[in-house]
Design an enzyme around this catalytic site. Structure first.
Site, PDB file in Angstrom:
ATOM      1  CD  GLU A 165      -2.842  -1.185   2.387  1.00 21.80           C
ATOM      2  OE1 GLU A 165      -4.053  -1.417   2.221  1.00 21.80           O
ATOM      3  OE2 GLU A 165      -2.344  -1.035   3.509  1.00 21.80           O
ATOM      4  CB  CYS A 183       3.278   7.360   3.279  1.00 18.97           C
ATOM      5  SG  CYS A 183       3.838   6.095   4.427  1.00 18.97           S
ATOM      6  CB  CYS A 215       7.108  -5.528   7.913  1.00 15.58           C
ATOM      7  SG  CYS A 215       8.557  -4.899   8.809  1.00 15.58           S
ATOM      8  CB  CYS A 261       6.748  -3.156  15.772  1.00 17.11           C
ATOM      9  SG  CYS A 261       8.432  -2.863  15.167  1.00 17.11           S
ATOM     10  CB  CYS A 267       3.379  -1.965  13.406  1.00 14.89           C
ATOM     11  SG  CYS A 267       3.351  -1.585  11.641  1.00 14.89           S
ATOM     12  CB  CYS A 318       1.527   5.919  11.551  1.00 21.54           C
ATOM     13  SG  CYS A 318       1.823   7.598  11.056  1.00 21.54           S
TER      14      CYS A 318
HETATM   15  N1  SAH Z   1       9.853   0.075   9.467  1.00 16.38           N
HETATM   16  C1  SAH Z   1      10.134   1.488   9.435  1.00 16.38           C
HETATM   17  C2  SAH Z   1       9.266   2.217   8.430  1.00 16.38           C
HETATM   18  C3  SAH Z   1       7.798   2.282   8.798  1.00 16.38           C
HETATM   19  S1  SAH Z   1       7.482   3.872   9.446  1.00 16.38           S
HETATM   20  C4  SAH Z   1       9.955   2.057  10.818  1.00 16.38           C
HETATM   21  O1  SAH Z   1       9.327   1.412  11.643  1.00 16.38           O
HETATM   22  O2  SAH Z   1      10.460   3.148  11.088  1.00 16.38           O
HETATM   23  C5  SAH Z   1       5.927   3.702  10.194  1.00 16.38           C
HETATM   24  C6  SAH Z   1       5.870   4.459  11.487  1.00 16.38           C
HETATM   25  O3  SAH Z   1       4.568   4.300  12.070  1.00 16.38           O
HETATM   26  C7  SAH Z   1       6.869   3.901  12.460  1.00 16.38           C
HETATM   27  O4  SAH Z   1       7.391   4.932  13.246  1.00 16.38           O
HETATM   28  C8  SAH Z   1       5.986   3.010  13.272  1.00 16.38           C
HETATM   29  O5  SAH Z   1       6.545   2.719  14.513  1.00 16.38           O
HETATM   30  C9  SAH Z   1       4.732   3.824  13.389  1.00 16.38           C
HETATM   31  N2  SAH Z   1       3.579   3.034  13.781  1.00 16.38           N
HETATM   32  C10 SAH Z   1       3.438   1.691  13.707  1.00 16.38           C
HETATM   33  N3  SAH Z   1       2.251   1.311  14.182  1.00 16.38           N
HETATM   34  C11 SAH Z   1       1.610   2.436  14.563  1.00 16.38           C
HETATM   35  C12 SAH Z   1       0.317   2.690  15.110  1.00 16.38           C
HETATM   36  N4  SAH Z   1      -0.547   1.695  15.318  1.00 16.38           N
HETATM   37  N5  SAH Z   1      -0.024   3.975  15.374  1.00 16.38           N
HETATM   38  C13 SAH Z   1       0.845   4.980  15.122  1.00 16.38           C
HETATM   39  N6  SAH Z   1       2.076   4.789  14.596  1.00 16.38           N
HETATM   40  C14 SAH Z   1       2.457   3.535  14.324  1.00 16.38           C
END
Ligand code: SAH
Length: 328
Positions: free
Chosen positions: A84, A98, A105, A109, A112, A320
């Protein structure tokens, strides 16, 4: 395999002068949407490309528009792997795309959604660029963030190759940001090898190893001290601040003590914190606005610069951490 896939274009046009390649990229990078538009190419070359090189490496499967104007596009690669990309429209006129660097992935985490879908593979530079080009055909874009699906530093070469071509699309390096969990092999190469003023963002989310490992298992492999040292090296070498992403999880990482710890951990000359309201993915509750404001007040008091990220596209699961392909 893309009209933008210049490697394939080069193969198909191998009998023609090399400037043809440049002509094709000039058209594609400016947002052309067919070979027919490339009027300075001989009809024969256009026909050849039409036949042999698909115009995009990605197939658009679905598109949704949020009430706030955010657009989320679901694409499939040629073999059907989902990914996406999101276009964010801000009131000041900024248009930020974005992009995903991987389909799925491999990291897990806990907050996420992408980590819960099956990891498929790294995307090619062309597949990354085609996401941005898709939106550029709708309207001019000026920012790109590598914050979609996947961990960019696990796909370093393709990500950097894509980022290096973004100025042709009208997105300068200073308006390009690569976000990482702190995957050290890639991060180290980024600091050593990338001279362009591309911005760096670190997904931190906790001020100490124990908590960070709990919510980001990758921290066991690459602990905080090592990752932050690499970020400081980036600052020393390049003179650019590192953005720190910190998702606000109620009762997990959002107390005043966490804020104090964070302010002790990060030097305000090197880091700028971006507090991210948690977008629901099922696992946690997000911190309240008040809790976020209290957290920020502690950082303000300690002179650690911070902002609260504007939430975009939550109603279409484009915010995000919400990028995941259902049943994928
Ligand atoms: N893998 C890389 C690139 C993805 S960036 C990284 O993690 O930096 C996506 C961003 O959104 C990251 O900072 C991630 O931690 C954040 N993110 C993930 N899940 C989220 C959520 N449920 N709510 C808000 N931010 C989130």
């Amino acid at each position: 395999m893309s009209r933008v896939d210049l490697d394939l274009v080069a193969e198909v046009l191998s009998d023609e002068p090399s400037y043809r390649l440049r002509q094709v990229w000039e058209w594609a990078s400016r947002g052309a949407s067919s070979y027919a538009e490339m009027t300075n190419l001989p009809a024969r070359s256009r026909a050849l490309l039409e036949e042999r090189v698909p115009f995009s490496s990605l197939k658009l499967e679905h598109e949704a528009t949020s009430l706030d104007g955010t657009v989320k596009a679901l694409f499939h690669t040629r073999e059907g792997h989902p990914l996406e990309a999101v276009l964010m429209r801000f009131r000041d006129g900024r248009r930020s795309v974005c992009v995903s660097s991987q389909s799925g992935c491999p990291l897990t985490c806990t907050f996420c959604a992408t980590g819960q879908m099956r990891f498929r593979r790294n995307l090619s530079a062309w597949e990354i660029l085609d996401q941005a080009l898709h939106f550029k055909r709708i309207e001019p874009i000026d920012h790109v963030v590598f914050m979609g699906m996947g961990e960019p530093m696990l796909n370093f070469d393709q990500v950097i190759a894509a980022a290096r071509r973004l100025p042709d699309l009208g997105v300068t390096h200073r308006r390009t940001t690569i976000s990482t969990v702190g995957w050290l092999p890639g991060l180290t190469r980024f600091v050593d090898e990338v001279d362009e003023p591309i911005r760096l963002a670190l997904s931190l989310h906790a001020p100490a190893d124990a908590l960070r490992s709990e919510i980001m298992p990758v921290n066991d492999r690459y602990p905080l001290d090592d990752v932050l040292a690499e970020c400081r090296r980036y600052f020393d070498l390049r003179g650019r601040k590192v953005f720190v992403e910190y998702v606000m999880l109620e009762g997990v990482n959002d107390s005043a003590e966490h804020a104090v710890e964070l302010a002790e951990l990060l030097d305000g000359n090197v880091f700028k914190v971006n507090l991210i309201p948690y977008n629901p993915t099922g696992m946690y509750d997000g911190s309240s606005r008040d809790a976020i404001a209290r957290f920020k007040a502690v950082l303000d008091g300690a002179r650690l610069p911070s902002t609260v990220r504007l939430t975009r596209g939550r109603d279409i699961a484009a915010a995000c951490g919400q990028l995941a392909v259902e049943a994928a």
